[in-house]
Design a protein around this motif. Structure first.
Motif, short mmCIF file in Angstrom:
data_model
loop_
_atom_site.label_atom_id
_atom_site.label_comp_id
_atom_site.label_asym_id
_atom_site.label_seq_id
_atom_site.Cartn_x
_atom_site.Cartn_y
_atom_site.Cartn_z
N THR A 56 22.03 77.58 51.51
CA THR A 56 23.45 78.15 52.50
C THR A 56 24.74 77.03 51.42
O THR A 56 24.68 76.30 50.98
N PHE A 57 25.17 78.05 51.74
CA PHE A 57 27.24 77.73 50.83
C PHE A 57 27.51 78.71 51.12
O PHE A 57 27.78 79.78 51.40
N PRO A 58 29.10 77.76 50.91
CA PRO A 58 30.20 78.51 51.13
C PRO A 58 30.71 78.75 50.43
O PRO A 58 30.37 79.49 49.35
N PRO A 59 31.07 80.21 50.28
CA PRO A 59 31.72 81.68 49.32
C PRO A 59 32.95 80.85 48.40
O PRO A 59 32.63 81.89 46.88
N ARG A 60 33.06 79.61 48.36
CA ARG A 60 34.08 79.22 47.10
C ARG A 60 33.53 78.69 46.31
O ARG A 60 33.76 77.81 44.86
N LYS A 61 32.33 78.27 46.45
CA LYS A 61 31.37 77.53 45.76
C LYS A 61 29.67 78.19 45.76
O LYS A 61 28.36 77.68 46.22
N PHE A 119 34.15 87.14 51.31
CA PHE A 119 32.57 86.56 51.24
C PHE A 119 31.97 88.07 50.00
O PHE A 119 31.06 87.50 49.45
N ARG A 120 32.42 89.17 50.49
CA ARG A 120 32.11 89.98 49.68
C ARG A 120 31.93 89.91 48.44
O ARG A 120 31.02 90.82 47.85
N PRO A 121 32.98 89.62 47.59
CA PRO A 121 32.39 89.57 46.27
C PRO A 121 31.32 88.83 45.38
O PRO A 121 30.27 89.11 44.81
N VAL A 122 30.86 87.51 46.89
CA VAL A 122 29.72 86.81 46.96
C VAL A 122 28.61 87.26 46.67
O VAL A 122 27.71 87.64 45.80
N LEU A 123 28.79 88.25 48.32
CA LEU A 123 27.78 89.25 47.96
C LEU A 123 26.86 89.97 47.47
O LEU A 123 26.13 90.19 47.12
N ASN A 124 27.75 91.01 47.05
CA ASN A 124 27.88 91.63 45.84
C ASN A 124 26.83 91.25 44.57
O ASN A 124 26.14 91.58 43.93
N ARG A 125 27.48 90.41 43.81
CA ARG A 125 27.40 89.22 42.66
C ARG A 125 25.39 89.03 43.31
O ARG A 125 24.96 88.84 42.50
N ILE A 126 25.16 89.55 44.36
CA ILE A 126 24.04 88.10 45.04
C ILE A 126 23.26 88.93 44.82
O ILE A 126 22.15 89.28 44.63
N ARG A 127 23.28 90.63 45.66
CA ARG A 127 23.07 92.02 45.66
C ARG A 127 22.58 91.93 44.18
O ARG A 127 21.36 92.71 43.65
N ASP A 128 23.78 92.12 43.54
CA ASP A 128 23.34 92.33 42.11
C ASP A 128 22.43 92.03 41.07
O ASP A 128 21.66 92.43 40.32
N LEU A 129 22.08 90.75 41.21
CA LEU A 129 21.72 90.00 40.74
C LEU A 129 20.47 89.80 41.37
O LEU A 129 18.99 89.96 40.96
N LEU A 130 20.32 90.06 43.09
CA LEU A 130 18.51 90.26 42.73
C LEU A 130 18.40 91.31 42.53
O LEU A 130 16.80 91.85 42.47
N ARG A 131 18.40 92.56 42.74
CA ARG A 131 18.76 93.77 42.66
C ARG A 131 18.17 93.77 40.85
O ARG A 131 16.80 94.21 40.55
N GLU A 132 18.88 92.85 40.50
CA GLU A 132 18.36 93.19 38.50
C GLU A 132 16.62 92.29 38.61
O GLU A 132 16.16 92.96 37.33
N ALA A 133 16.55 91.22 39.32
CA ALA A 133 15.47 90.48 39.27
C ALA A 133 14.77 90.58 39.43
O ALA A 133 13.60 90.15 39.55
N LEU A 134 14.53 91.55 40.55
CA LEU A 134 13.99 92.85 41.63
C LEU A 134 13.71 94.03 41.41
O LEU A 134 13.75 94.81 41.95
N PRO A 135 13.64 94.22 40.00
CA PRO A 135 13.22 95.70 40.02
C PRO A 135 12.22 97.04 41.09
O PRO A 135 13.17 97.60 40.96
#
Length: 118
Positions: free
Chosen positions: A93-98, A18-34
């Motif tokens: 909600t979604f699986p980490p593989r998708k 799950f970690r790569p997906v969680l990191n990606r979501i965090r990065d996207l949210l951080r960028e979208a919500l400065p």
């Protein structure tokens, strides 16, 4: 259960797949919500503008959840369904593989932030 203090600790404690997906979501949210501050609430990492949590995410046993303000979900309901994702009033909600598409995460975060003062 020990409370998790920050986003880094939360992601590190999640299942490895799950970690790569969680990191990606965090990065996207951080960028979208400065203007948002990272915080923890209800044992989930999130982003707050003023007193309003506009986005958060969580890892469960078999899926990941992205949580936003209800108007953001409803405004993008067709797009969420078209992507084959399951949505509730305030979450997807979604699986980490998708994982949820990056551009959809960004649009949802922007839409949620617009309702921070509602």
């Amino acid at each position: 259960m020990t409370a998790i203090a920050d986003h880094d600790s939360y992601i590190a404690a999640a299942p490895e797949a799950f970690r790569p997906v969680l990191n990606r979501i965090r990065d996207l949210l951080r960028e979208a919500l400065p203007d948002a501050e990272e915080m923890m609430a209800y044992q989930m990492p999130g982003f707050r503008i003023g007193d309003t949590v506009v986005a958060s995410y969580a890892a469960f046993s078999k899926q990941i959840g992205l949580y936003l303000l209800a108007p953001a979900i409803s405004a993008h309901a067709e797009e969420i369904a078209a992507a084959g994702l399951k949505a509730s009033k305030t979450g997807i909600t979604f699986p980490p593989r998708k994982p949820i598409p990056d551009d959809l995460v960004t649009r949802l975060a922007h839409a949620s932030s617009r309702h921070a003062d509602d």
